[in-house]
Structures are given as C-alpha cells and as structure tokens.
Write an enzyme that holds these catalytic residues in place. Structure first.
Site, PDB file in Angstrom:
ATOM      1  N   CYS A   2     152.046  12.249  84.184  1.00 60.63           N
ATOM      2  CA  CYS A   2     153.398  11.745  84.367  1.00 60.63           C
ATOM      3  C   CYS A   2     153.470  10.306  83.841  1.00 60.63           C
ATOM      4  O   CYS A   2     152.579   9.503  84.063  1.00 60.63           O
ATOM      5  CB  CYS A   2     153.868  11.736  85.814  1.00 60.63           C
ATOM      6  SG  CYS A   2     153.972  13.348  86.556  1.00 60.63           S
ATOM      7  N   ARG A  27     151.302  11.407  78.405  1.00 61.14           N
ATOM      8  CA  ARG A  27     150.863  11.500  79.809  1.00 61.14           C
ATOM      9  C   ARG A  27     151.369  12.767  80.490  1.00 61.14           C
ATOM     10  O   ARG A  27     150.901  13.125  81.582  1.00 61.14           O
ATOM     11  CB  ARG A  27     151.374  10.289  80.597  1.00 61.14           C
ATOM     12  CG  ARG A  27     150.870   8.972  80.071  1.00 61.14           C
ATOM     13  CD  ARG A  27     151.443   7.850  80.888  1.00 61.14           C
ATOM     14  NE  ARG A  27     150.939   7.871  82.241  1.00 61.14           N
ATOM     15  CZ  ARG A  27     149.842   7.257  82.640  1.00 61.14           C
ATOM     16  NH1 ARG A  27     149.120   6.585  81.789  1.00 61.14           N
ATOM     17  NH2 ARG A  27     149.464   7.323  83.891  1.00 61.14           N
ATOM     18  N   TRP A  73     154.291  15.861  84.294  1.00 63.36           N
ATOM     19  CA  TRP A  73     153.197  16.845  84.237  1.00 63.36           C
ATOM     20  C   TRP A  73     153.177  17.444  85.632  1.00 63.36           C
ATOM     21  O   TRP A  73     152.768  16.795  86.586  1.00 63.36           O
ATOM     22  CB  TRP A  73     151.881  16.144  83.910  1.00 63.36           C
ATOM     23  CG  TRP A  73     150.741  17.058  83.653  1.00 63.36           C
ATOM     24  CD1 TRP A  73     150.329  17.542  82.443  1.00 63.36           C
ATOM     25  CD2 TRP A  73     149.822  17.596  84.628  1.00 63.36           C
ATOM     26  NE1 TRP A  73     149.234  18.349  82.616  1.00 63.36           N
ATOM     27  CE2 TRP A  73     148.896  18.400  83.935  1.00 63.36           C
ATOM     28  CE3 TRP A  73     149.703  17.487  86.019  1.00 63.36           C
ATOM     29  CZ2 TRP A  73     147.870  19.083  84.582  1.00 63.36           C
ATOM     30  CZ3 TRP A  73     148.675  18.172  86.652  1.00 63.36           C
ATOM     31  CH2 TRP A  73     147.772  18.953  85.937  1.00 63.36           C
ATOM     32  N   ASN A  99     154.916   8.894  89.906  1.00 62.14           N
ATOM     33  CA  ASN A  99     153.711   9.457  89.288  1.00 62.14           C
ATOM     34  C   ASN A  99     152.654   9.496  90.378  1.00 62.14           C
ATOM     35  O   ASN A  99     152.342   8.466  90.962  1.00 62.14           O
ATOM     36  CB  ASN A  99     153.281   8.543  88.126  1.00 62.14           C
ATOM     37  CG  ASN A  99     151.886   8.844  87.628  1.00 62.14           C
ATOM     38  OD1 ASN A  99     151.400   9.961  87.765  1.00 62.14           O
ATOM     39  ND2 ASN A  99     151.238   7.850  87.051  1.00 62.14           N
ATOM     40  N   GLY A 100     152.130  10.690  90.674  1.00 67.84           N
ATOM     41  CA  GLY A 100     151.108  10.800  91.719  1.00 67.84           C
ATOM     42  C   GLY A 100     151.409  11.979  92.622  1.00 67.84           C
ATOM     43  O   GLY A 100     152.185  12.868  92.261  1.00 67.84           O
ATOM     44  N   GLU A 484     130.987  18.820  73.536  1.00 67.39           N
ATOM     45  CA  GLU A 484     132.200  18.114  73.130  1.00 67.39           C
ATOM     46  C   GLU A 484     132.929  18.877  72.016  1.00 67.39           C
ATOM     47  O   GLU A 484     134.162  18.975  72.029  1.00 67.39           O
ATOM     48  CB  GLU A 484     131.823  16.687  72.694  1.00 67.39           C
ATOM     49  CG  GLU A 484     132.942  15.826  72.178  1.00 67.39           C
ATOM     50  CD  GLU A 484     134.110  15.591  73.151  1.00 67.39           C
ATOM     51  OE1 GLU A 484     133.994  15.950  74.334  1.00 67.39           O
ATOM     52  OE2 GLU A 484     135.145  15.075  72.702  1.00 67.39           O
ATOM     53  N   LYS A 488     136.736  20.211  72.399  1.00 66.26           N
ATOM     54  CA  LYS A 488     137.815  19.837  71.462  1.00 66.26           C
ATOM     55  C   LYS A 488     138.553  21.085  70.992  1.00 66.26           C
ATOM     56  O   LYS A 488     139.777  21.110  70.939  1.00 66.26           O
ATOM     57  CB  LYS A 488     137.260  19.110  70.229  1.00 66.26           C
ATOM     58  CG  LYS A 488     136.843  17.683  70.402  1.00 66.26           C
ATOM     59  CD  LYS A 488     137.938  16.665  70.618  1.00 66.26           C
ATOM     60  CE  LYS A 488     138.301  16.565  72.047  1.00 66.26           C
ATOM     61  NZ  LYS A 488     137.613  15.729  72.934  1.00 66.26           N
ATOM     62  N   GLU A 491     140.663  22.634  73.867  1.00 62.40           N
ATOM     63  CA  GLU A 491     141.802  21.804  74.267  1.00 62.40           C
ATOM     64  C   GLU A 491     143.006  21.969  73.349  1.00 62.40           C
ATOM     65  O   GLU A 491     144.127  22.070  73.814  1.00 62.40           O
ATOM     66  CB  GLU A 491     141.409  20.308  74.213  1.00 62.40           C
ATOM     67  CG  GLU A 491     140.602  19.826  75.381  1.00 62.40           C
ATOM     68  CD  GLU A 491     140.237  18.350  75.231  1.00 62.40           C
ATOM     69  OE1 GLU A 491     140.418  17.605  76.191  1.00 62.40           O
ATOM     70  OE2 GLU A 491     139.763  17.942  74.149  1.00 62.40           O
ATOM     71  N   HIS A 507     119.496  32.966  77.356  1.00 61.81           N
ATOM     72  CA  HIS A 507     119.702  33.333  78.762  1.00 61.81           C
ATOM     73  C   HIS A 507     121.141  33.744  79.044  1.00 61.81           C
ATOM     74  O   HIS A 507     121.607  33.601  80.168  1.00 61.81           O
ATOM     75  CB  HIS A 507     119.275  32.168  79.660  1.00 61.81           C
ATOM     76  CG  HIS A 507     117.850  31.781  79.436  1.00 61.81           C
ATOM     77  ND1 HIS A 507     116.789  32.555  79.868  1.00 61.81           N
ATOM     78  CD2 HIS A 507     117.312  30.732  78.771  1.00 61.81           C
ATOM     79  CE1 HIS A 507     115.659  31.979  79.492  1.00 61.81           C
ATOM     80  NE2 HIS A 507     115.948  30.869  78.828  1.00 61.81           N
ATOM     81  N   LYS A 606     146.798  13.289  79.325  1.00 61.94           N
ATOM     82  CA  LYS A 606     145.847  12.306  78.815  1.00 61.94           C
ATOM     83  C   LYS A 606     145.157  11.565  79.953  1.00 61.94           C
ATOM     84  O   LYS A 606     143.976  11.264  79.894  1.00 61.94           O
ATOM     85  CB  LYS A 606     146.618  11.321  77.933  1.00 61.94           C
ATOM     86  CG  LYS A 606     145.785  10.235  77.330  1.00 61.94           C
ATOM     87  CD  LYS A 606     145.078  10.754  76.125  1.00 61.94           C
ATOM     88  CE  LYS A 606     144.105   9.774  75.529  1.00 61.94           C
ATOM     89  NZ  LYS A 606     143.000  10.478  74.871  1.00 61.94           N
TER      90      LYS A 606
HETATM   91  C1  G6P Z   1     141.671  14.288  80.613  1.00 57.59           C
HETATM   92  C2  G6P Z   1     141.815  14.042  79.132  1.00 57.59           C
HETATM   93  C3  G6P Z   1     140.437  14.034  78.478  1.00 57.59           C
HETATM   94  C4  G6P Z   1     139.536  13.013  79.147  1.00 57.59           C
HETATM   95  C5  G6P Z   1     139.464  13.224  80.661  1.00 57.59           C
HETATM   96  C6  G6P Z   1     138.809  12.046  81.354  1.00 57.59           C
HETATM   97  O1  G6P Z   1     141.229  15.576  80.833  1.00 57.59           O
HETATM   98  O2  G6P Z   1     142.638  15.040  78.530  1.00 57.59           O
HETATM   99  O3  G6P Z   1     140.561  13.720  77.096  1.00 57.59           O
HETATM  100  O4  G6P Z   1     138.260  13.091  78.615  1.00 57.59           O
HETATM  101  O5  G6P Z   1     140.779  13.341  81.216  1.00 57.59           O
HETATM  102  O6  G6P Z   1     139.630  10.926  81.175  1.00 57.59           O
HETATM  103  P1  G6P Z   1     139.151   9.430  81.184  1.00 57.59           P
HETATM  104  O7  G6P Z   1     140.409   8.640  80.897  1.00 57.59           O
HETATM  105  O8  G6P Z   1     138.603   9.154  82.543  1.00 57.59           O
HETATM  106  O9  G6P Z   1     138.134   9.262  80.118  1.00 57.59           O
END
Ligand code: G6P
Length: 611
Positions: A2, A27, A73, A99-100, A484, A488, A491, A507, A606
């Site tokens: 948010c 956000r 969000w 937000n929260g 990672e 990616k 996501e 395994h 984000k």
């Molecule tokens: C969300 C974002 C990710 C990020 C994660 C941790 O899931 O979409 O890209 O890695 O949060 O966020 P931070 O700001 O703590 O790195």
C-alpha cells in the site's frame, strides 16, 4: 505494501496526489482512491491501476488545496471499489488512508456495531476511522486528541493520514511499523510512504518515528508522541534525484535497473574501497567491527531476494572470517523462540528497510542483547534506524517489484563486510585480501560484459518462453544464485520454477526431468566445476534441456548444453554478482514475451510492511 500520499498547500492537490500515487504504485496496485475537499469531502476510488483512478477524476473541476490518496495491496477484503481507500467516517466528515493492519479490528468493529455503527467495506481501516470519530463525538475531543486516544487502543501496524471537512488546512498523520515521510515545502506539506512522490517538490523531509503523530494545521507542523509528549521534528536533506525514479528511456523499471548495475555496484563501493591503496573502510560499522569480529556467531535475517543475498554472505563469512553463520527467514526466526545470546551479531538485509518480519526479527534479537547490523538500501528506513550500525547499499531507488540491482549491491556490501572482518581477524592472507579488492573494483566492468549479451539472452528467452516449469541448479556460491534465478522467473513470468543445489537434484527434482524440462545450470569454473559437470550429464541422460551459464572460454559445457551464456571469469566468492545477471535478463524477457506486467507482477508488493 500500500502506498499513501497526502498534500496540503497552495497547489492543486488532485494533481499532486495522483502523480504521487503513480510513483508509489510499485507498493500495491489492486485499487486506488483519492479524497478531495470541496464543501465536504469527496472520495473517488476505483479497482485496478492508478491510471483508472486518474481517468475517473480527470474531468473534475475541484481545485482542492488538500487531498489524500492511496494505492492498495489488499489484506482485509477483496480488491474492489468499496474496499479501496480512502474511507469515510460515519458522519462523512472524516476520511482516512491507511497502510498496515489493525490486528484488533474485529473486536473494535463488534463494539462499534453494538453502538449502532454500520460498515460499508470489509476493511480494518474503516473500523479505525469510525472508532476515531466515535471517541471524538462521545468525549467532545478535538480530532487530534481523538486520533491519539484511538491509537493508544489499536494493536497492529499503521501509517495513516486523516483529513476533515471541518478544517481545510488540517492533516493528521501517525505511524507505527509502516513508513511515513513528510516533505516540508514553502507553505506546503507532502506526506507519503516513501520520498519518491515528494522529491520533485522538496528535498527537505522528516521521517516520522514509530508512535508519533504529526499535525499539520494552517501551515504549521507539530509532532508529538502517542503518549502526548512533544517531539522535535528533524529535517533531513535528501540526496535523491528525480531521474533516479524515472524510466530513462527503458521500457520497464526492471530493465533499467538491470542495466544500471555497473553503476549501482560502483556506488555501493564509492568512498569505501580503494584497491591500489589496499583500503577498505565501511564508516557505518567502524565502531562495531571489534564486536563483530569477536562474535561467536552471526545470524543473518532477511526475506525474499535479500535472504538469497544472506546465503551468499554465509558462504563468504564462513570462508573468509571463520565465524559460524546462520541464515534465517525473518518470519520463521521471530516466531520460533530462537536462542540469541548477548553479543551475537545479527545482520538484517533489506532493500526497503521496511519489511515487517525483518523488522520484528531484529527487535526481538535486540531485546536479547544482540548487536544489529543493517544492510539496507533505503536511507532512513525503519530497519536502518532500528539497527545499531550498518552499511547502506546505495543502489538508488529500486522501483521494479522484482529486486535486481538491490541484490547485486547487497552482495557487494556483504562481501566488503566479510573482507573487513576477515582482515581484522587475520583469517585472510594479505594477498587474497588484495586480490578480492581488485576483483571488486573490476566487477562493474564484468557485469557490463554480461549486459552486452542481452540480445542473445532474448533469443534464449524466445526459445523457452512457453515452458511451464524450470529448474535452476548451482553448487557452492552459485546455489543461492539458482534460488534467485528461479524466484525471478516465478515472480514476473508466473512460470513455476525451482532452485536447488545441483547435487540435491538426485533427491527429488530429478523425477521431474523429461524432454520438456529446461534446466538452467549456473556452472562457472570454480571449485565445484567438475562435480556440476556430472550433474549436467545426469540431466542430459534424462533428456532434460540444458541451459548453462559458463565461464568465458569453457569448452566442455557447450558440447553438453542446448544453450550457453558466457560470463567473465570472477573470483569464486564474487561470482554471484555476475552470474545472476543473465538470469535476471532471462526472466525479464520471458515475462515480456508472455505479456506479463513486469514491474507490477500480480499479487506481489515491493515493500512488505505486513507480516
Ligand atoms: C518482497 C519483494 C522482494 C523482496 C522481499 C524482501 O517480497 O517483492 O523483491 O526481496 O520483499 O524485501 P526487502 O525490502 O526486505 O529486501
């Protein structure tokens, strides 16, 4: 998670707020809304992107000097027009953005329903504004006092801004757990979840602290605590430039951020590292280096991509410093009654510096006497401020939801932390230390070399864009890179992908391999190279489609792979900074080819400010 934005001053609030919401859209983007004042509060809200809200309000002729807006969000209640913020109070005289999460909202709601209040939405936010108004009306309090008293009874996390139809010059804001920045202009104020909606108007900002309330009334700003004690506003000057938050000719923020990496990696080393002089100084942790090097163990807490950076750091710190390291998902760590001893060092890694679980994990560790070192990207963020010391990654604002440049900057900073400790402890030879510094200085140029293969990686993406599953395999330092790479892809392209240590494939995941399964090996020439070749053979024998990331000049893997991407030779511990780049580009191109919204993937946010 948010985004909130608010304005009061001499400009047209509608323009400032809508523009601000677009900047904050990373956000949250399932619905958006705005409240403006014109003989009463008018709320406009719409399911979907901010562009749809903009369309809805474009022909309004309200020239309101005050306004609040929100991009959502969803947590409580599905994304629709009704659940979107702002929310009115029962009388319609107040409007709120939030937000929260208000955790005790259902008890408060029940209480209010018993008193006859009715709710139009399913949100916790609407409960809060009714609650505030109820306190105000029942006690004859000012709005400011009612907000304060209400917040003493609220459990949860929030950043809120409230406006009232009874005073066109009044905004009341408060925060606990969720971020809130106040921009201070000439006779005007801006409030937002982060500084990006503010910087084109003013660079003078105040980061509101937890449990603080800001009252902007008639051009004056006052800050006090929820316990009613006055607090002194601390105005900071931001260094961020407007161009850092614009796309700069790229089709997407994510692509811009991938291509920015040579610069952002350099920025994370700027003023800290000078290989020729054998100098490595991290000013932010200088006073804690002695305590860190004496620690019996280091615990790394993080979420998502930052957790992957933590895994690489574990390998580096154990290899170079010989200190035991544990890497924890912050969300697990905080709830599993972990053993934390006085003097333990906790490194919290977070791009946003606002991730609720990471913040809670460090608060827990701090309460048990641990030393907290923050590795954050956002300057002034909650985690940065809650840490005893830390090193900013200085990657610049990251807008694309999928983290790219923040990850490589985290790896750069974490390697500098590991090398600093190793040198102090005498667990690294001078020669190796020097080689590592030289290599770090060379990394931006090596990333540049990988970026030159963008067209080739796009071709690779085209071949595999319709796959329904992907496996990513790596060993040693390249194992977190496999995780990672898979993250990616998941996501932003919504293709199911798994990252695994290559040897673990036997395994379980090996059962999935058939002629339709692309398997990405991160198989650069390092100490486990021979071993991973055997893993490639195992996949080939089962007709899997092998894609290999190899060190330039490798002659063996091209013969075993359907597709090969070369990366320059790099010191093993620093290879993840380089080997992750082709995987970022691969997932980017696949997502674009599949028509996905790369910068705002579905369901993701984000900055995850709720647990
Ligand atoms: C969300 C974002 C990710 C990020 C994660 C941790 O899931 O979409 O890209 O890695 O949060 O966020 P931070 O700001 O703590 O790195």
């Amino acid at each position: 998670m948010c985004g909130i934005v608010a304005y009061v001053g001499h400009r047209n609030a509608q323009e400032v707020v809508i523009k601000g919401l677009k900047r904050l859209e990373y956000r949250g983007y399932d619905s958006a809304g705005i409240a403006l004042l014109n003989e009463g509060i008018h709320v406009y809200k719409k399911k979907g992107k901010v562009a749809e809200l903009e369309d809805l309000v474009k022909n309004l002729s309200i020239n309101s000097p005050i306004g609040i807006g929100h991009t959502r969000w969803a947590t409580h209640g599905e994304p629709n027009d009704i659940n979107a913020h702002p929310h009115y109070s029962a009388s319609g005289k107040l409007a709120i953005i939030h937000n929260g999460i208000i955790e005790n909202y259902s008890a408060l709601k029940q209480e209010l329903m018993n008193k006859g209040y009715r709710f139009t939405s399913e949100t916790d936010t609407e409960v809060l504004i009714h609650f505030i108004e109820d306190i105000q009306v029942s006690n004859g309090y000012s709005l400011e006092e009612a907000v304060r008293v209400a917040l003493t009874q609220v459990v949860g996390a929030y950043a809120i801004v409230i406006m009232t139809s009874e005073n066109p010059d009044l905004l009341i804001a408060a925060r606990k757990g969720s971020p809130l920045v106040i921009g201070v202009g000439q006779n005007e104020f801006f409030l937002a979840s982060d500084a990006t909606p503010i910087i084109e108007y003013t660079k003078d900002v105040i980061y509101l602290n937890d449990q603080e309330i800001a009252v902007i009334d008639n051009g004056e700003l006052r800050i006090k605590t929820i316990d009613d004690a006055p607090a002194t506003p601390y105005i900071q000057r931001l260094e961020m430039e407007l161009e850092a938050i614009e796309k700069g000719g790229f089709e997407h923020f994510m692509l811009k951020e991938i291509f920015e990496q040579p610069r952002s990696i350099r920025d994370s080393m700027r003023g800290r590292l000078d290989a020729a002089a054998g100098r490595l100084v991290l000013g932010g942790i200088r006073e804690y280096v002695n305590k860190m090097m004496q620690a019996d163990r280091i615990i790394i807490v993080a979420c998502g991509t930052s957790w992957h950076a933590g895994l690489v750091a574990e390998y580096m710190i154990e290899e170079f410093c010989r200190i035991p390291v544990e890497v924890e998902y912050a969300s697990e760590f905080r709830y599993r009654n972990p053993i934390i001893r006085e003097g333990d060092v906790v490194i919290a890694i977070s791009q946003s510096g606002e991730t609720a679980d990471t913040l809670a994990a460090i608060e827990l560790a701090k309460s048990k006497g641990a030393i907290i070192i923050g590795v954050c990207n956002v300057v002034g963020s909650s985690i940065a401020r809650a840490s005893h010391a830390g090193s900013y990654t200085h990657a610049g604002p990251e807008i694309g939801v999928a983290s790219t440049k923040a990850f490589t900057a985290q790896l750069t900073v974490l390697s500098m932390i590991a090398l600093t400790l190793a040198q102090k402890r005498g667990t690294i030879t001078d020669r190796k230390f020097h080689e590592m510094l030289v290599e770090l200085e060379n990394i931006p140029a090596k990333v540049e070399e990988v970026l030159k293969q963008n067209d080739k990686i796009r071709e690779l993406a085209y071949i595999f864009k319709d796959a329904t599953n992907f496996l990513y395999l790596g060993r040693g330092y390249n194992f977190p890179v496999a995780l990672e790479g898979a993250l990616k892809l998941k996501e932003i392209s919504y293709i199911h992908a798994e990252g695994y240590p290559a040897a673990e494939m036997k395994h379980g995941p090996i059962a999935l391999i058939d002629e339709a399964m692309p398997v990405v090996f991160i198989a650069t020439r390092d100490s486990s190279y021979e071993k991973i070749i055997s893993n490639v053979q195992e996949v080939k024998a089962r007709k899997g489609r092998v894609i290999s990331i190899v060190t330039k000049g490798d002659t063996l893997l091209p013969g075993l792979s359907e597709f090969v991407i070369e990366v320059p030779a790099v010191q093993e511990a620093l290879m993840p900074i380089v080997s992750v780049v082709p995987l970022q580009l691969l997932s980017y191109h696949i997502a674009v080819m599949r028509g996905c919204n790369v910068d705002q993937p579905r369901n993701l946010a984000k900055s995850v400010t709720v647990e």
